[in-house]
Design a protein around this motif. Structure first.
Motif, short mmCIF file in Angstrom:
data_model
loop_
_atom_site.label_atom_id
_atom_site.label_comp_id
_atom_site.label_asym_id
_atom_site.label_seq_id
_atom_site.Cartn_x
_atom_site.Cartn_y
_atom_site.Cartn_z
N CYS A 192 8.55 -17.91 1.90
CA CYS A 192 9.51 -18.72 2.62
C CYS A 192 9.02 -20.17 2.64
O CYS A 192 7.84 -20.44 2.43
CB CYS A 192 9.80 -18.19 4.02
N SER A 193 9.94 -21.08 2.91
CA SER A 193 9.64 -22.50 2.75
C SER A 193 9.30 -23.23 4.04
O SER A 193 8.99 -24.42 4.01
CB SER A 193 10.82 -23.19 2.08
N ASN A 194 9.35 -22.54 5.18
CA ASN A 194 9.04 -23.23 6.44
C ASN A 194 8.55 -22.24 7.49
O ASN A 194 8.75 -21.03 7.37
CB ASN A 194 10.25 -24.02 6.94
N ALA A 195 7.93 -22.79 8.50
CA ALA A 195 7.31 -21.97 9.54
C ALA A 195 8.31 -21.18 10.37
O ALA A 195 8.04 -20.04 10.75
CB ALA A 195 6.45 -22.85 10.45
N MET A 196 9.47 -21.76 10.63
CA MET A 196 10.44 -21.06 11.47
C MET A 196 10.98 -19.81 10.77
O MET A 196 11.15 -18.77 11.40
CB MET A 196 11.57 -22.01 11.89
N ASP A 197 11.22 -19.92 9.46
CA ASP A 197 11.64 -18.73 8.71
C ASP A 197 10.51 -17.69 8.69
O ASP A 197 10.76 -16.50 8.76
CB ASP A 197 12.04 -19.09 7.28
N ALA A 198 9.28 -18.18 8.60
CA ALA A 198 8.12 -17.28 8.61
C ALA A 198 8.05 -16.51 9.92
O ALA A 198 7.80 -15.30 9.92
CB ALA A 198 6.83 -18.07 8.38
N ILE A 199 8.26 -17.18 11.03
CA ILE A 199 8.25 -16.53 12.34
C ILE A 199 9.30 -15.41 12.39
O ILE A 199 9.03 -14.30 12.84
CB ILE A 199 8.50 -17.54 13.48
N ASP A 200 10.50 -15.71 11.89
CA ASP A 200 11.56 -14.70 11.88
C ASP A 200 11.15 -13.48 11.04
O ASP A 200 11.36 -12.33 11.46
CB ASP A 200 12.86 -15.28 11.32
N LEU A 201 10.55 -13.73 9.88
CA LEU A 201 10.10 -12.62 9.03
C LEU A 201 9.00 -11.80 9.71
O LEU A 201 9.00 -10.57 9.64
CB LEU A 201 9.58 -13.16 7.69
N ILE A 202 8.08 -12.48 10.35
CA ILE A 202 6.96 -11.79 11.01
C ILE A 202 7.46 -10.96 12.19
O ILE A 202 6.91 -9.89 12.47
CB ILE A 202 5.87 -12.80 11.42
N LYS A 203 8.49 -11.41 12.86
CA LYS A 203 9.08 -10.62 13.95
C LYS A 203 9.70 -9.33 13.42
O LYS A 203 9.68 -8.31 14.09
CB LYS A 203 10.16 -11.44 14.67
N GLU A 204 10.26 -9.39 12.21
CA GLU A 204 10.99 -8.26 11.63
C GLU A 204 10.12 -7.30 10.83
O GLU A 204 10.44 -6.13 10.70
CB GLU A 204 12.09 -8.78 10.70
N SER B 57 3.60 -27.36 11.46
CA SER B 57 2.47 -27.26 10.55
C SER B 57 1.96 -25.82 10.44
O SER B 57 2.32 -24.96 11.24
CB SER B 57 1.32 -28.15 11.04
N GLY B 58 1.11 -25.60 9.46
CA GLY B 58 0.51 -24.28 9.30
C GLY B 58 -0.32 -23.88 10.50
O GLY B 58 -0.35 -22.71 10.90
N LEU B 59 -1.01 -24.84 11.09
CA LEU B 59 -1.81 -24.55 12.28
C LEU B 59 -0.93 -24.15 13.46
O LEU B 59 -1.22 -23.18 14.17
CB LEU B 59 -2.67 -25.77 12.64
N GLU B 60 0.18 -24.84 13.64
CA GLU B 60 1.13 -24.48 14.69
C GLU B 60 1.74 -23.10 14.42
O GLU B 60 1.97 -22.32 15.35
CB GLU B 60 2.24 -25.52 14.81
N LEU B 61 1.98 -22.82 13.15
CA LEU B 61 2.50 -21.50 12.77
C LEU B 61 1.51 -20.41 13.18
O LEU B 61 1.91 -19.39 13.75
CB LEU B 61 2.76 -21.44 11.26
N LEU B 62 0.23 -20.62 12.94
CA LEU B 62 -0.78 -19.64 13.35
C LEU B 62 -0.76 -19.41 14.86
O LEU B 62 -0.88 -18.28 15.32
CB LEU B 62 -2.17 -20.09 12.93
N GLU B 63 -0.58 -20.47 15.63
CA GLU B 63 -0.51 -20.34 17.08
C GLU B 63 0.71 -19.51 17.49
O GLU B 63 0.62 -18.65 18.37
CB GLU B 63 -0.45 -21.72 17.73
#
Length: 85
Positions: free
Chosen positions: A33-45, A61-67
């Protein structure tokens, strides 16, 4: 044999494609995926064994995504990548 599932998060299309192809050659299941918000959605699912994420992305950022992933209490290993010096 377990097939490991990897999430690649990078706003650069070329980087995502390169990582996906390289990892799939070793029989990993790769979702990008191309951004953190889409990544969060995928990780939830879905459950992932590993997340590779660019450190510097627009908006989140990637660091914020990790948080944010940590807040979800998902058990996913992560590696931060960057092309910046």
């Amino acid at each position: 044999m377990k097939i490991y599932k990897i999430l690649v998060v990078d706003d650069d299309y070329g980087s995502r494609l390169m990582l996906k192809k390289a990892l799939e050659q070793h029989d990993y299941e790769v979702i990008t995926c191309s951004n953190a918000m889409d990544a969060i959605d995928l990780i939830k699912e879905q459950d992932f064994d590993l997340m590779l994420t660019d450190l510097i992305m627009e908006e989140v950022s990637g660091l914020e995504l990790l948080e944010k992933v940590s807040d979800l209490e998902k058990d996913v290993a992560a590696i931060l990548l960057t092309g910046h010096a």
